[in-house]
Design a protein around this motif. Structure first.
Motif, PDB file in Angstrom:
ATOM      1  N   PRO A  20       0.793  -1.230   0.000  1.00  0.00           N
ATOM      2  CA  PRO A  20       0.000   0.000   0.000  1.00  0.00           C
ATOM      3  C   PRO A  20       0.824   1.278   0.000  1.00  0.00           C
ATOM      4  N   LYS A  21       1.987   1.270   0.644  1.00  0.00           N
ATOM      5  CA  LYS A  21       2.696   2.552   0.736  1.00  0.00           C
ATOM      6  C   LYS A  21       3.275   3.009  -0.605  1.00  0.00           C
ATOM      7  N   ALA A  22       3.326   2.104  -1.587  1.00  0.00           N
ATOM      8  CA  ALA A  22       3.766   2.504  -2.926  1.00  0.00           C
ATOM      9  C   ALA A  22       2.662   2.221  -3.955  1.00  0.00           C
ATOM     10  N   LEU A  23       1.425   2.272  -3.507  1.00  0.00           N
ATOM     11  CA  LEU A  23       0.276   2.020  -4.404  1.00  0.00           C
ATOM     12  C   LEU A  23       0.448   0.719  -5.195  1.00  0.00           C
ATOM     13  N   GLU A  56      -8.230   0.765  -1.913  1.00  0.00           N
ATOM     14  CA  GLU A  56      -9.308   1.260  -2.769  1.00  0.00           C
ATOM     15  C   GLU A  56      -8.814   2.204  -3.850  1.00  0.00           C
ATOM     16  N   LYS A  57      -7.505   2.405  -3.891  1.00  0.00           N
ATOM     17  CA  LYS A  57      -6.997   3.451  -4.767  1.00  0.00           C
ATOM     18  C   LYS A  57      -6.244   2.917  -5.979  1.00  0.00           C
ATOM     19  N   SER A  58      -5.611   1.758  -5.797  1.00  0.00           N
ATOM     20  CA  SER A  58      -4.678   1.325  -6.836  1.00  0.00           C
ATOM     21  C   SER A  58      -4.700  -0.188  -7.039  1.00  0.00           C
ATOM     22  N   VAL A  60      -2.217  -1.523  -9.497  1.00  0.00           N
ATOM     23  CA  VAL A  60      -0.752  -1.471  -9.455  1.00  0.00           C
ATOM     24  C   VAL A  60      -0.333  -0.176 -10.157  1.00  0.00           C
ATOM     25  N   ALA A  61       0.434   0.668  -9.461  1.00  0.00           N
ATOM     26  CA  ALA A  61       0.808   1.975 -10.029  1.00  0.00           C
ATOM     27  C   ALA A  61       2.073   1.898 -10.887  1.00  0.00           C
ATOM     28  N   GLY A  62       2.421   0.704 -11.334  1.00  0.00           N
ATOM     29  CA  GLY A  62       3.547   0.567 -12.260  1.00  0.00           C
ATOM     30  C   GLY A  62       4.712  -0.182 -11.663  1.00  0.00           C
ATOM     31  N   ALA A  63       5.748  -0.302 -12.472  1.00  0.00           N
ATOM     32  CA  ALA A  63       7.005  -0.817 -11.949  1.00  0.00           C
ATOM     33  C   ALA A  63       7.573   0.228 -10.998  1.00  0.00           C
ATOM     34  N   ASP A  64       8.429  -0.208 -10.080  1.00  0.00           N
ATOM     35  CA  ASP A  64       8.928   0.701  -9.046  1.00  0.00           C
ATOM     36  C   ASP A  64       9.954   1.679  -9.637  1.00  0.00           C
ATOM     37  N   ILE A  65       9.580   2.952  -9.641  1.00  0.00           N
ATOM     38  CA  ILE A  65      10.431   3.970 -10.286  1.00  0.00           C
ATOM     39  C   ILE A  65      11.724   4.175  -9.489  1.00  0.00           C
ATOM     40  N   GLY A  66      11.626   4.085  -8.160  1.00  0.00           N
ATOM     41  CA  GLY A  66      12.830   4.226  -7.321  1.00  0.00           C
ATOM     42  C   GLY A  66      13.852   3.155  -7.666  1.00  0.00           C
ATOM     43  N   GLY A 107       1.461   1.915 -16.347  1.00  0.00           N
ATOM     44  CA  GLY A 107       2.719   1.254 -16.689  1.00  0.00           C
ATOM     45  C   GLY A 107       2.620  -0.245 -16.456  1.00  0.00           C
ATOM     46  N   GLY A 108       3.494  -0.755 -15.596  1.00  0.00           N
ATOM     47  CA  GLY A 108       3.488  -2.179 -15.280  1.00  0.00           C
ATOM     48  C   GLY A 108       2.155  -2.684 -14.746  1.00  0.00           C
ATOM     49  N   GLY A 109       1.335  -1.806 -14.205  1.00  0.00           N
ATOM     50  CA  GLY A 109       0.004  -2.212 -13.716  1.00  0.00           C
ATOM     51  C   GLY A 109      -0.951  -2.481 -14.864  1.00  0.00           C
ATOM     52  N   CYS A 110      -0.919  -1.594 -15.864  1.00  0.00           N
ATOM     53  CA  CYS A 110      -1.721  -1.817 -17.068  1.00  0.00           C
ATOM     54  C   CYS A 110      -1.215  -3.084 -17.762  1.00  0.00           C
ATOM     55  N   GLU A 111       0.108  -3.233 -17.789  1.00  0.00           N
ATOM     56  CA  GLU A 111       0.721  -4.396 -18.448  1.00  0.00           C
ATOM     57  C   GLU A 111       0.357  -5.698 -17.725  1.00  0.00           C
ATOM     58  N   LEU A 112       0.344  -5.639 -16.389  1.00  0.00           N
ATOM     59  CA  LEU A 112      -0.035  -6.833 -15.630  1.00  0.00           C
ATOM     60  C   LEU A 112      -1.477  -7.226 -15.966  1.00  0.00           C
ATOM     61  N   PRO A 130       2.619   5.486 -18.916  1.00  0.00           N
ATOM     62  CA  PRO A 130       3.297   6.785 -18.779  1.00  0.00           C
ATOM     63  C   PRO A 130       4.803   6.752 -19.032  1.00  0.00           C
ATOM     64  N   GLU A 131       5.307   5.617 -19.515  1.00  0.00           N
ATOM     65  CA  GLU A 131       6.761   5.403 -19.532  1.00  0.00           C
ATOM     66  C   GLU A 131       7.543   6.465 -20.296  1.00  0.00           C
ATOM     67  N   VAL A 132       7.033   6.904 -21.470  1.00  0.00           N
ATOM     68  CA  VAL A 132       7.864   7.839 -22.245  1.00  0.00           C
ATOM     69  C   VAL A 132       8.071   9.158 -21.495  1.00  0.00           C
ATOM     70  N   PRO A 138       7.498   1.244 -22.351  1.00  0.00           N
ATOM     71  CA  PRO A 138       6.857   0.204 -21.544  1.00  0.00           C
ATOM     72  C   PRO A 138       7.738  -1.042 -21.609  1.00  0.00           C
ATOM     73  N   GLY A 139       7.929  -1.699 -20.469  1.00  0.00           N
ATOM     74  CA  GLY A 139       8.929  -2.778 -20.457  1.00  0.00           C
ATOM     75  C   GLY A 139       8.438  -4.115 -19.962  1.00  0.00           C
ATOM     76  N   PHE A 140       7.172  -4.194 -19.559  1.00  0.00           N
ATOM     77  CA  PHE A 140       6.616  -5.486 -19.126  1.00  0.00           C
ATOM     78  C   PHE A 140       5.513  -5.917 -20.102  1.00  0.00           C
ATOM     79  N   GLY A 141       5.786  -5.739 -21.399  1.00  0.00           N
ATOM     80  CA  GLY A 141       4.862  -6.263 -22.417  1.00  0.00           C
ATOM     81  C   GLY A 141       3.913  -5.238 -23.009  1.00  0.00           C
TER      82      GLY A 141
HETATM   83  N1  CAA Z   1       7.034   3.412  -8.232  1.00  0.00           N
HETATM   84  C1  CAA Z   1       7.431   3.724  -6.996  1.00  0.00           C
HETATM   85  N2  CAA Z   1       6.661   4.363  -6.084  1.00  0.00           N
HETATM   86  C2  CAA Z   1       5.440   4.711  -6.483  1.00  0.00           C
HETATM   87  C3  CAA Z   1       4.943   4.435  -7.772  1.00  0.00           C
HETATM   88  C4  CAA Z   1       5.808   3.742  -8.668  1.00  0.00           C
HETATM   89  N3  CAA Z   1       5.413   3.385  -9.915  1.00  0.00           N
HETATM   90  N4  CAA Z   1       3.690   4.925  -7.871  1.00  0.00           N
HETATM   91  C5  CAA Z   1       3.403   5.499  -6.684  1.00  0.00           C
HETATM   92  N5  CAA Z   1       4.456   5.366  -5.842  1.00  0.00           N
HETATM   93  C6  CAA Z   1       4.563   5.867  -4.459  1.00  0.00           C
HETATM   94  C7  CAA Z   1       4.814   7.360  -4.431  1.00  0.00           C
HETATM   95  O1  CAA Z   1       6.190   7.653  -4.630  1.00  0.00           O
HETATM   96  C8  CAA Z   1       4.343   7.714  -3.044  1.00  0.00           C
HETATM   97  O2  CAA Z   1       5.315   7.335  -2.112  1.00  0.00           O
HETATM   98  P1  CAA Z   1       5.680   8.358  -0.897  1.00  0.00           P
HETATM   99  O3  CAA Z   1       4.404   8.470  -0.112  1.00  0.00           O
HETATM  100  O4  CAA Z   1       6.767   7.641  -0.177  1.00  0.00           O
HETATM  101  O5  CAA Z   1       6.082   9.648  -1.530  1.00  0.00           O
HETATM  102  C9  CAA Z   1       3.151   6.743  -2.850  1.00  0.00           C
HETATM  103  O6  CAA Z   1       3.325   5.703  -3.806  1.00  0.00           O
HETATM  104  C10 CAA Z   1       1.820   7.405  -3.095  1.00  0.00           C
HETATM  105  O7  CAA Z   1       1.870   8.003  -4.388  1.00  0.00           O
HETATM  106  P2  CAA Z   1       1.467   9.533  -4.659  1.00  0.00           P
HETATM  107  O8  CAA Z   1       1.715  10.371  -3.443  1.00  0.00           O
HETATM  108  O9  CAA Z   1       2.143   9.953  -5.918  1.00  0.00           O
HETATM  109  O10 CAA Z   1      -0.114   9.370  -4.865  1.00  0.00           O
HETATM  110  P3  CAA Z   1      -1.070  10.276  -5.760  1.00  0.00           P
HETATM  111  O11 CAA Z   1      -2.453   9.842  -5.448  1.00  0.00           O
HETATM  112  O12 CAA Z   1      -0.720  11.700  -5.626  1.00  0.00           O
HETATM  113  O13 CAA Z   1      -0.719   9.862  -7.267  1.00  0.00           O
HETATM  114  C11 CAA Z   1      -0.291   8.310  -9.044  1.00  0.00           C
HETATM  115  C12 CAA Z   1      -0.988   8.548  -7.699  1.00  0.00           C
HETATM  116  C13 CAA Z   1      -0.907   9.179 -10.138  1.00  0.00           C
HETATM  117  C14 CAA Z   1      -0.488   6.848  -9.407  1.00  0.00           C
HETATM  118  C15 CAA Z   1       1.211   8.649  -8.912  1.00  0.00           C
HETATM  119  O14 CAA Z   1       1.720   7.985  -7.771  1.00  0.00           O
HETATM  120  C16 CAA Z   1       2.023   8.242 -10.076  1.00  0.00           C
HETATM  121  O15 CAA Z   1       2.018   8.912 -11.100  1.00  0.00           O
HETATM  122  N6  CAA Z   1       2.787   7.122  -9.960  1.00  0.00           N
HETATM  123  C17 CAA Z   1       3.658   6.664 -10.992  1.00  0.00           C
HETATM  124  C18 CAA Z   1       2.894   6.016 -12.128  1.00  0.00           C
HETATM  125  C19 CAA Z   1       3.834   5.597 -13.222  1.00  0.00           C
HETATM  126  O16 CAA Z   1       4.502   6.403 -13.835  1.00  0.00           O
HETATM  127  N7  CAA Z   1       3.883   4.273 -13.484  1.00  0.00           N
HETATM  128  C20 CAA Z   1       4.716   3.716 -14.516  1.00  0.00           C
HETATM  129  C21 CAA Z   1       6.018   3.304 -13.951  1.00  0.00           C
HETATM  130  S1  CAA Z   1       7.163   2.850 -15.204  1.00  0.00           S
HETATM  131  C22 CAA Z   1       6.796   1.244 -15.614  1.00  0.00           C
HETATM  132  O17 CAA Z   1       5.838   0.662 -15.140  1.00  0.00           O
HETATM  133  C23 CAA Z   1       7.771   0.622 -16.564  1.00  0.00           C
HETATM  134  C24 CAA Z   1       7.360  -0.688 -17.117  1.00  0.00           C
HETATM  135  O18 CAA Z   1       6.596  -0.767 -18.068  1.00  0.00           O
HETATM  136  C25 CAA Z   1       7.965  -1.896 -16.616  1.00  0.00           C
END
Ligand code: CAA
Length: 258
Positions: A20-23, A56-58, A60-66, A107-112, A130-132, A138-141
């Protein structure tokens, strides 16, 4: 497992990504947990899976950007392979998988979700690649499955613009099968899964394989794939049971997965 939970309800298995802490973003540990959960599914008993995200919010918000932010070329490719291997495992898993998409599927959530057989979402779901905007593809398909599901034109628009879409648009372009309220989503996914689980399991599995494998080859080869999988159903207990129930005008059927 720290980030993925698994429970069963009869012949339906429910997998929940729970970070939950990273959606519910997918870091290597979440991917490893997902793989381990798939190892633990008893496909002799489980006839359909539901895959969802905690909260209730997410979904999967994608692959871990960190985690991705400091990868080298080789590490980036390896991370892509790790996700791809697991998603391909879901796509080819012997039993159907229904994605219950309860919020962000980016991102990875849509891909999953696209590696699943059927996609249901809640009315607050948001889809996108949102990858570009992050300087990657996009890297997971995503470049492959989105084009196959919604067509290349719509996939290219979504991927090049990195624009997110809401549930109603996802439904309109055929990315999801149905939209439910947040409360109705999981019950609807479980109900569909239970309906699938009632049908003859070997037949359902063979349908999944026939559709998946057939889509990858020309039609002349595809129909041969179908013929083999159709033929393989005969002489099974479940084929005899299904047909004799019809001929005897019997409603109750007992499919034994053999
Ligand atoms: N990776 C790492 N951490 C993430 C994350 C992600 N993809 N998405 C959300 N988080 C973390 C945030 O950093 C935040 O952590 P902190 O509280 O420690 O700062 C926490 O989750 C809550 O997120 P927000 O505060 O940003 O929540 P919000 O409601 O304001 O926004 C959101 C929600 C629009 C989904 C926004 O978090 C966001 O844009 N996330 C990134 C989405 C994204 O770009 N996904 C694609 C990743 S690339 C990928 O997936 C590559 C691939 O194909 C393999």
């Amino acid at each position: 497992m720290a980030f993925v939970t698994y429970e069963t309800e009869g012949a339906v298995g429910i997998i929940t990504i729970d970070r939950p802490k990273a959606l519910n973003a997918l870091n290597s540990e979440v991917l490893d947990d997902l793989n381990a959960v798939l190892d633990s599914v008893d496909v002799d008993v489980i006839r359909c899976l539901v895959l969802t995200g905690a909260g209730e919010k997410s979904f999967v918000a994608g692959a871990d950007i960190g985690e991705m932010s400091s990868l080298t070329v080789a590490e980036g490719e390896a991370f892509g392979k790790k996700g791809n291997d697991i998603f391909r495992r879901i796509e080819t898993f012997p039993v159907p998988v229904i994605a219950a998409i309860n919020g962000f599927a980016l991102g990875g959530g849509c891909e999953l979700s696209m590696s699943c057989d059927i996609r249901f979402c809640s009315d607050n779901a948001v889809f996108g690649q949102p990858e570009v905007g992050l300087g990657i593809t996009p890297g997971f398909g995503g470049t492959q499955r989105l084009a196959r599901i919604v067509g290349p034109g719509m996939a290219k628009q979504m991927i090049y613009t990195a624009r997110n879409i809401k549930a109603d648009e996802a439904l309109r372009i055929g990315l999801v099968n149905a939209v439910y309220t947040q409360e109705e989503l999981l019950p609807a996914a479980k109900k569909t899964a239970a309906g699938i689980a009632k049908n003859a399991p070997i037949a359902v599995r063979n349908c999944k394989k026939a559709i998946n494998d057939g889509l990858e080859v020309p039609m002349d080869e595809a129909i041969v794939i179908e013929e083999k999988l159709f033929g393989a159903c005969f002489e099974t207990h479940d084929q005899k049971e299904g047909m004799s129930a019809f001929l005897e005008k019997r409603k109750e059927k007992e499919f034994l997965n053999k």
